[in-house]
Each structure stands twice: as C-alpha cells, then as structure tokens.
Design an enzyme around this catalytic site. Sequence first.
Site, PDB file in Angstrom:
ATOM      1  CG  HIS A  57      24.018 -77.050 -68.552  1.00 24.18           C
ATOM      2  ND1 HIS A  57      23.492 -77.319 -67.321  1.00 24.18           N
ATOM      3  CD2 HIS A  57      25.033 -76.165 -68.328  1.00 24.18           C
ATOM      4  CE1 HIS A  57      24.141 -76.635 -66.390  1.00 24.18           C
ATOM      5  NE2 HIS A  57      25.091 -75.936 -66.981  1.00 24.18           N
ATOM      6  CG  LEU A  60      28.461 -71.077 -76.064  1.00 26.25           C
ATOM      7  CD1 LEU A  60      27.512 -70.545 -77.123  1.00 26.25           C
ATOM      8  CD2 LEU A  60      29.447 -72.063 -76.695  1.00 26.25           C
ATOM      9  NE  ARG A  61      33.381 -70.498 -68.915  1.00 31.56           N
ATOM     10  CZ  ARG A  61      32.664 -71.013 -67.934  1.00 31.56           C
ATOM     11  NH1 ARG A  61      31.509 -70.453 -67.581  1.00 31.56           N
ATOM     12  NH2 ARG A  61      33.068 -72.077 -67.287  1.00 31.56           N
ATOM     13  CG  ASN A  91      27.727 -68.886 -66.085  1.00 26.45           C
ATOM     14  OD1 ASN A  91      27.508 -69.171 -67.267  1.00 26.45           O
ATOM     15  ND2 ASN A  91      28.531 -69.594 -65.329  1.00 26.45           N
ATOM     16  CG  ASP A 151      24.301 -73.707 -64.485  1.00 25.55           C
ATOM     17  OD1 ASP A 151      24.026 -74.533 -63.612  1.00 25.55           O
ATOM     18  OD2 ASP A 151      25.338 -73.738 -65.160  1.00 25.55           O
ATOM     19  CG  HIS A 231      24.477 -79.714 -63.176  1.00 22.37           C
ATOM     20  ND1 HIS A 231      23.905 -79.434 -61.967  1.00 22.37           N
ATOM     21  CD2 HIS A 231      24.970 -78.534 -63.637  1.00 22.37           C
ATOM     22  CE1 HIS A 231      24.049 -78.155 -61.688  1.00 22.37           C
ATOM     23  NE2 HIS A 231      24.690 -77.578 -62.699  1.00 22.37           N
ATOM     24  CG  ASN A 277      28.735 -76.489 -58.703  1.00 21.45           C
ATOM     25  OD1 ASN A 277      27.794 -77.251 -58.529  1.00 21.45           O
ATOM     26  ND2 ASN A 277      28.712 -75.227 -58.312  1.00 21.45           N
ATOM     27  CG  ASP A 304      27.856 -77.983 -66.351  1.00 22.61           C
ATOM     28  OD1 ASP A 304      27.950 -76.797 -66.749  1.00 22.61           O
ATOM     29  OD2 ASP A 304      27.985 -78.305 -65.167  1.00 22.61           O
ATOM     30  CG  HIS A 308      37.185 -72.924 -66.016  1.00 17.83           C
ATOM     31  ND1 HIS A 308      36.597 -71.720 -65.656  1.00 17.83           N
ATOM     32  CD2 HIS A 308      36.353 -73.891 -65.577  1.00 17.83           C
ATOM     33  CE1 HIS A 308      35.469 -71.976 -65.014  1.00 17.83           C
ATOM     34  NE2 HIS A 308      35.281 -73.277 -64.969  1.00 17.83           N
TER      35      HIS A 308
END
Length: 430
Positions: A57, A60-61, A91, A151, A231, A277, A304, A308
């Site tokens: 999980h 890597l954006r 995502n 996710d 998670h 989250n 996770d 950011h």
Amino acid sequence: MTAYLITGASIVGGEVADLLIDNGEIVAIGTGLDAPADVQTIDAQGLVALPGLVDLHTHLREPGREDAETVFTGTRAAAKGGFTAVFAMANTDPVADTAGVVEQVWRLGRDAGYADVYPIGAVTVGRKGTQLAELGAMADSAARVRVFSDDGDCVWDAALMRRALEYVKAFNGVIAQHAQEPRLTQGAQMNEGALSGVLGLTGWPSVAEEAIIARDILLNAHVGSKLHVCHLSTKGSVEIVRAAKRRGLEVTAEVTPHHLLLTEELAASYDPVYKVNPPLRTKEDVEAVREGLADGTIDIVATDHAPHPVEDKDCEWSAAAFGMTGLETALSVVQQAMIDTKLLTWADVADRMSYRPAAIGQAAEHGRPLEAGAPANVVLYDPRVERTVVPEDSVSLSRNTPFDGMTLPGKVVATFLRGTPTVLDGEHTR
Ligand SMILES: [Zn+2]
C-alpha cells in the site's frame, strides 16, 4: 555484476552466518564461504538480515501529482526503508483504471530501478464507484495487475463490490477495500470520541470502518473470492476479522505503522501532520491492532505512504489533506511497537512485511526466504542504533512525517534488489 560477501549477519534474527550474493542471487549462506577474489565484503556483525520488504500500500502520486512524489523518488524512499517491492495505489491523475496507465507506472518503476513497482488497478472507472473498470485488461497487461482498489474511497455500493469480487476470480485477483462508510463519515476530521468533542472536530466513528469490513467479509464468503482490508485501525475491526478467520472465512488485512504507534491525542496540537484516513485512534485500539498483528489476525504491515506537498498540509486542520509518509520509518516503527515490546520476532517481521504481502499481491520474485538460489532481495538492518527523525533527511519529495522529532530505534544499512545495492552505508564496506 559485483559480488558481495555479507559477513556475520543474524539471518532473520537467528543464526549468525555469511551470505554470498552474485549474479542477482543468493549463492550461499554459511561460514567459510568460497568467495570470488574481487568480492566486496560487507561487515554485518550485529546486523539483522531480512528478506527485501514488500509494501502492499504505497501512494507514488505519479502520474498527476509529481509535486508530491514521483515513481523515482517514492521508490528511492522505499529502498531507503528496506523495501524491494511496492504496490502503487490507483488514485493518481489520470486514475490507474486502464491498461495504459498501469503499464506506464510499471515501466517508470522498472526504469527507476530502486524497487519493483506493482501497480494496483482501480476497481471502478475514475474511482467514482459507479461502473467497474477494465479489470481484465489491467490483469492481462504487461503490468499483470492482481490487486484492485479504489483506495482513498470505499467501494460502498454492495452490488458493485459483489461484482468486483466475482470478476477477479477469473485471474485470481484480490479486491483491497478502503473500509469507510461514506454517510457515517461525512465531514469527519478525527476519531469520534470524547476528544473530538473537546477539540470541536467532526468525529469519525469506528463503526464506519467496522460496518464495511463486516459487510465485505459476508459478501466475499458468498461469492468465494479474495478480500483484503486496507489499513484496519480499530479494536472492533480486529475482532471482526478474528471471528471471520475462526469461522474459516477468507480475508486478509493490513495495519499501518502509524496505527501501531500513534494515538488520537496528537490531534490536540491541531497540527495537520497527524491528520490521516483512517484517523489515529485510541490507546485501546493501538493495543488491539498490535495484538491482532501478533496473533496473525492482521496479516501484514503496509505503510499507506501518502506524500503531500507543504501547501496541502501546512494549513488549518479542516482544510489539510489526509495522509502521512511512512516508507523510510516503517521498519523502525515496527521495531519499536512490535519487536522491542516482544510481541513479534524478526522472523515474524519477515513474515508480516515480506512473505505475506508478496503472497497476497502475487509478487513471486519477492517474499522469498533467504536461502541459496533465491533472488538476492535482502535488507541489512541495525536494530542497535537510535535516530531522531528529521523530515529534511527524507528522500521522498514530501515531508509530512508524523514521526518528526521522535527518536526511533534502528536503521537500514543496505538494501539489495536482485543483487544490486539500492542503499549501501559505506561504513560497513571494506
Ligand atoms: Zn485508504
């Protein structure tokens, strides 16, 4: 390719032996090994040798939020944390819901060379929760996707979840659910309880997680597929999964390092670095997830890792993004929460952070015991040292670590991916 002779390592926390690595493989483990003349020796006395860690999980954006992380920087952070394989969450922007996007992520990982990247495919188109994505096309692609997840959002529609579980049976896939009942968590900011009332932040009840986990276990039992719970964070969730496993129902579950160590009290600082989250929970929940990981109710630790950029975190709590980085600190946090408390042995850690995540994600090259003939995916870890976490030391593009300023045990000294060091502390080489 350089050959490496690792001397005097404690193999998965047990016997002390030497490891000879050559041509991408573990050639031999023992004493008095016959090494080639030009071998590079690594003094591993006092170090623990573990199989390369596998993270089921990771965010890597890339594509889309290369200001937060890229496949290159994220896998570099993974290597620094002892990981040789990461599963990249879907995502992104565009969402990884087609063969084209998952192949792009897979190729970027291969080109970077720090860790094998296994893309996770979205369950629904655009992660919008209304229409199944092209799961079969992603499974058949060069990326060979086996794990599917929306996710960040829950697949809350029970009929759609049922169809997803049924669909992935064709290629032995698994649906990884972000268990969050959306109507029970509208506007939620932190764990629901006395403290959320005091702080004036909208509460996130445990039942919002537990209700979905219970529903999905029953759905999955009905269709006979594979369900993985992302998670897991509450005592009630542990009890539901434990009861399901006792009944012989198929389910696997993960816990994050931060849910093994941190509690909701940190929200009292109103520092959004602690906003995540699912939210940080109570001390009782932390004890329950530790016990669940120790007794095998919870199968694995998964980070996770959620990078950011500063502008998304350095603002008022309610406006800040959810998420924490975690790849570079995971093993240290697990040592503090599980090894130093005698809840797990190093052999158990190899199981929870390498063998089992590789098995759930079907990463056959990874999660292999350290033995002659296995791919040389190896971590050398020094459990004796302590370090204070400094966000600026991170090789991730983002700095949102909740462990900032904390002193944690242990340090990754070397990580080998198929015999090539992706991390190697010069102090130990000669
Ligand atoms: Zn999630």
